[in-house]
Design an enzyme around this catalytic site. Structure first.
Site, mmCIF file in Angstrom:
data_model
loop_
_atom_site.group_PDB
_atom_site.id
_atom_site.type_symbol
_atom_site.label_atom_id
_atom_site.label_comp_id
_atom_site.label_asym_id
_atom_site.label_seq_id
_atom_site.Cartn_x
_atom_site.Cartn_y
_atom_site.Cartn_z
ATOM 1 C CD GLU A 58 -2.862 1.336 2.304
ATOM 2 O OE1 GLU A 58 -2.795 0.586 3.278
ATOM 3 O OE2 GLU A 58 -3.803 2.133 2.095
ATOM 4 C CB CYS A 267 -7.328 3.253 4.166
ATOM 5 S SG CYS A 267 -7.861 2.324 5.610
ATOM 6 C CG ASN A 398 -9.069 -2.177 2.035
ATOM 7 O OD1 ASN A 398 -8.349 -3.150 2.187
ATOM 8 N ND2 ASN A 398 -9.028 -1.118 2.834
ATOM 9 C CD GLU A 399 -9.293 -2.882 6.801
ATOM 10 O OE1 GLU A 399 -9.602 -1.809 7.346
ATOM 11 O OE2 GLU A 399 -8.260 -3.487 7.051
#
Ligand code: AHR
Length: 680
Positions: A58, A267, A398-399
Site C-alpha cells: 500500500e 484505505c 477493502n474493509e
C-alpha cells in the site's frame, strides 16, 4: 513461480548455540524428551497454493513517492496542495535560487497555458538576467525527507518539460548538489527553444556521494520560461525498468519470493470521492482510480492520498503489473466498491457512477489481459507490454464497514466480471476485524452470494496470534476460501515475529481454506510512518527488514507444496502458549520434508521427532533458525534477528532435537524414498 532455496553454510547448530540431542544410540544418556512430534509422511496431504505467502503493498508511510518509486524530485509537477496535506503549497520542496546576482520571480499557475488538462499546474519564471553564463535564476528541489541520495559513479537521468518566449530560446543549467550546494556531477546545459511544451533531457554521473542532495534548475537571460515535470531518476533501477523502482527496496520485496502482490491499498483505495478527475464537480481527494495512473507520466493527474500526502501516480497500475511480473508474483489489484471504509463509512448509491466503476473494472481486466487489438490492450502495448499480464484475481473493495451496501455493490461487480471474464476470481471482504457483527454479516452475505474468496484483515496483540493458531481448523471447507491479506501483531520486536510465525503454522495447516496471506503494511519511511508496525523500513538510501520480515521471508522461501499430517503429543499450554507450534510440508521438487517449529516460550523445547511412513531418512538435515531476545528489534544500524544456517546430524526415523527458547526453525529433512518431482 520459482521457490528459492536458501544457501546453507556448514556451520553446525552446536556452534550456534542450539543443543543437538544425540542420535538414537546415545539417547539413553540424555533426559527424556519433553515432547513428541509425530510426522505421518504417508498420511493424507493438503496441497499448498503458490499464492500462500505474498505481499500487500500500500502507498502508506511514503511507500511510493520518496520510497519504492525511484524518482528523486519531490513535487515534480508543482501539484502539491493543502488538500493533500495542510502544510503543502505548490512550491513545497522548491526554493527560488539565483547565482551571479540574477533576479526574477517564480509563480505556480493553473491556467490555460498548462502542460495538459491532467497536469494542471506549472512553474512560470520571469527572468531579469543579463545573459552572462554565471548569472541565472531558477529553483532548487530539496528531494524527499533529508534530501536526495546520490552515489558516486552512478548515472542519473534528468528530464523537464519547458517552453520559452524568447526568440533565441532560454539556456538552462541543471546541477545536482550535495547538502552544502556543491555540485556532485557536471552541470547539464540545455537550450529551451520555442513556446510549445517540449521535453528536454540530460544525463550525468555523480562524482561524489551525498544523502542530503538537491537539484538546481537555473535559467539564463531574460523573458518568461515555463517548467513542469522536473525529474531525476537513477539509471540503475530494479531490473533496469524505465520510470522504475528503487533497487534495494524492490530487491527486498523480491527476496520474500511473494506468491502474489496485492496493490495499491488499503484505505487509500476506497476512501474519498468516487468521481472522475475529468468530472466537472470532481474533488481533489478521490479514491484510487486506476485509469488516472496509466499512460505517459506527464499526463497522469496527481491525487491526495488518504494517508495525508500527495500521490504522484508515477508508480501506477502498469508499473505494479510489471513489478509483479518481475518478481514472479500473481498480481492482485484492488478497486473501490463505492462504499468507503476506514472511518469514512459511506455508501454512494449512484447507479451511473457505479456502472462507470464497473466498466472501469472490466477495462482493467482488458488492460491486463486483452489483446493489442482491444482499446485497453492497445494502451498496455503502447506502454511497452504487448503481452498480457495474465490477471486471474481481482479484489473489489477493502474493509468496508457497511456489509449490506458493500455486498449489494459486490454482487454487481462480480456478476458483470463473471459474465465477461468467467475465469477471474473476484475477492470480497469481511471488513476490518477478525470477528464481530460486521464480520459475521459480511461472511453470511459472502456465503449467500457464493463469493469465491473473502479477504480478512486484522491487527492484534501477539498473545492473540499465539492463542488463535487453530482459527481456520473449523472453517467450512465448502464455503468461500480465505485470503488473509492484512495481518500483523502489534509491534516490531522479535516477540511479534514469533507470534506471527506461530500463527502462520496454522495458516499453512489450513492451506485448503486459506489461499493467500500477507503481512501489512509492507513499507515505511522511518521519518514518516503513519502506521506501525511495518515489515521493511527505509530512509533515503538504506533499507532494513524488521524481525517480521525475516520470519515472512523464511516462510515464503520454505513453503513446500503440500502439508504432511503432523501432531504434537501433549500440547499443554502455559498462559495460552503451546510448547511449540509446528507444521510439516513436503517440497515436491526436492522430496524434502520441511519441519517448521516455533518455540515462543522462555525454555528450550526438547522434541522427539517420529517420522512415520518414510523408508529412508538422510542422516543430515539443513536447518535455518531465527532466534534471540524476544525484545530485539532490527534497526538501521543493527539487525540482531537474522537467519542462521546449520546442519543437523544424526537425523533418522526417530531422533531428538532441541529447539531453543524464542526460535523459529525450518528443518529440511531428505527422505530419499520420496522421489523428487521431475516435471520442473
Ligand atoms: O495496513 C494499513 C491499513 O490497515 C490499511 O490501509 C487498511 O486496509 C487497514 O485498516
Amino acid at each position: 513461480m520459482s521457490r528459492l532455496q536458501p544457501a546453507f553454510g556448514l556451520i553446525t547448530a552446536a556452534l550456534l548455540g542450539a543443543t543437538l540431542a544425540p542420535a538414537a544410540a546415545g539417547a539413553s544418556e540424555s533426559p527424556a524428551p519433553e515432547h513428541s512430534l509425530r510426522i505421518n509422511t504417508s498420511g493424507e496431504t493438503t496441497s499448498i497454493p503458490e499464492t500462500m505467502h505474498g505481499v500487500f503493498y500500500e502507498d502508506i508511510n511514503d511507500a511510493a513517492d520518496g520510497g519504492l518509486y525511484a524518482e528523486k524530485v519531490r513535487n515534480r509537477s508543482f501539484e502539491y496542495d493543502e488538500v493533500d496535506n495542510p502544510s503543502y503549497t505548490p512550491m513545497t520542496a522548491w526554493e527560488p535560487t539565483s547565482t551571479g546576482g540574477a533576479s526574477g520571480t517564480t509563480e505556480v499557475l493553473d491556467d490555460s497555458e498548462r502542460l495538459n488538462e491532467n497536469n494542471r499546474r506549472y512553474l512560470r519564471l520571469e527572468l531579469n538576467g543579463d545573459g552572462r553564463r554565471d548569472s541565472a535564476y531558477g529553483v532548487t528541489n530539496a528531494g524527499y525527507h533529508s534530501g536526495m541520495a546520490l552515489k558516486r559513479g552512478e548515472k542519473y537521468d534528468f528530464s523537464i518539460w519547458a517552453r520559452s518566449d524568447q526568440p533565441g530560446g532560454t539556456p538552462l543549467s541543471v546541477t545536482a548538489t550535495d547538502g552544502s550546494g556543491s555540485p556532485v556531477g557536471r552541470t547539464m546545459r540545455l537550450q529551451v527553444r520555442g513556446d510549445e511544451w517540449t521535453e528536454y533531457t540530460g544525463t550525468f554521473v555523480a562524482h561524489s556521494d551525498t544523502d542530503t542532495g538537491g537539484l538546481r534548475v537555473l535559467a539564463h537571460g531574460s523573458g518568461t520560461v515555463r517548467m513542469d515535470m522536473v525529474s531525476l531518476f537513477p539509471r540503475e533501477t530494479f531490473k533496469g525498468e524505465p520510470n522504475g523502482l528503487r533497487k534495494d527496496l524492490a530487491s527486498k520485496i523480491e527476496a520474500l519470493d511473494p506468491g502474489f502482490l496485492r496493490f495499491p491499498g488499503g484505505c487509500l483505495v476506497n476512501t474519498g470521492s468516487h468521481e472522475s478527475y475529468q468530472a466537472p464537480d470532481w474533488e481533489r481527494r478521490r479514491s484510487y482510480q486506476w485509469k488516472d495512473t496509466v499512460g505517459p507520466v506527464e499526463q497522469r493527474p496527481t491525487n491526495a492520498n488518504f494517508w495525508g500526502y500527495n500521490q504522484s501516480y508515477g508508480l501506477g497500475f502498469y508499473e505494479y503489473f510489471r513489478f509483479a511480473e518481475n518478481i514472479g508474483a500473481m498480481p492482485l489489484p484492488v478497486v473501490p466498491a463505492l462504499v468507503t471504509g476506514c472511518g469514512e463509512d459511506k455508501a454512494t448509491h449512484d447507479p451511473q457512477l457505479l456502472q462507470r466503476h464497473i466498466q472501469d473494472t472490466l477495462d482493467l481486466i482488458q488492460f491486463a489481459n486483452g489483446s493489442v487489438d482491444t482499446e485497453w490492450g492497445a494502451k498496455r502495448a503502447a506502454m511497452g507490454h504487448p503481452e498480457p499480464f495474465g490477471l486471474t484475481h481481482l479484489a473489489v473493495g477493502n474493509e468496508e464497514n457497511l456489509p449490506e451496501d458493500f455486498y449489494e455493490h459486490f454482487e454487481k461487480f462480480r456478476d458483470a466480471i463473471e459474465q465477461r471474464y468467467p475465469g477471474i476470481t473476484v475477492v470480497a471482504n469481511s471488513g476490518p476485524d477478525d470477528s464481530g457483527a460486521t464480520f459475521d454479516r459480511a461472511w453470511e452475505l459472502a456465503r449467500e452470494q457464493n463469493a469465491e474468496m473473502v479477504d480478512e484483515h486484522y491487527y492484534n496483540n501477539p498473545q492473540w496470534f499465539l492463542e488463535n493458531t487453530e482459527r481456520y481448523d473449523s472453517y467450512d471447507r465448502s464455503g468461500p476460501k480465505v485470503s488473509l491479506t492484512e495481518f500483523a501483531s502489534e509491534g516490531n520486536r522479535f516477540e511479534n515475529a514469533l507470534a506471527e510465525a506461530a500463527y502462520m503454522t496454522g495458516l499453512e495447516r489450513n492451506a485448503d481454506v486459506v489461499r493467500m496471506s500477507s503481512y501489512a503494511p509492507l513499507l515505511a519511511h522511518e521519518d514518516s510512518p503513519q502506521w506501525t508496525p511495518d515489515m521493511i523500513w527505509f530512509d533515503n538510501d538504506e533499507s532494513w527488514g524488521s524481525t517480521s520480515y525475516e520470519a515472512q521471508k523464511l516462510f515464503a522461501n520454505n513453503v513446500g507444496d503440500e502439508v504432511v499430517p503432523s501432531e504434537l503429543a501433549r500440547s499443554d499450554e502455559k498462559n495460552g502458549v503451546k510448547p511449540v507450534y509446528q507444521v510439516v510440508t513436503r517440497d515436491d521438487r526436492t522430496g524434502e520434508l520441511i519441519v517448521k517449529v516455533v518455540n515462543a516460550r522462555d525454555d528450550a523445547a526438547r522434541v522427539r521427532l517420529n517420522i512415520e511412513g518414510a523408508d529412508e531418512v538422510a542422516p543430515a538435515a539443513e536447518l535455518t533458525t531465527l532466534h534471540g531476545d524476544p525484545d530485539a528489534v532490527n534497526t538501521k544500524g543493527s539487525q540482531p534477528i537474522r537467519p542462521e544456517h546449520s546442519t543437523v546430524q544424526g537425523v533418522s526415523q526417530q531422533f531428538e532435537h532441541t529447539f531453543p527458547a524464542h526460535s523459529i526453525s525450518f528443518m529440511r529433512i531428505k527422505t530419499p524414498g520420496d522421489r523428487p518431482r521431475t516435471d520442473s
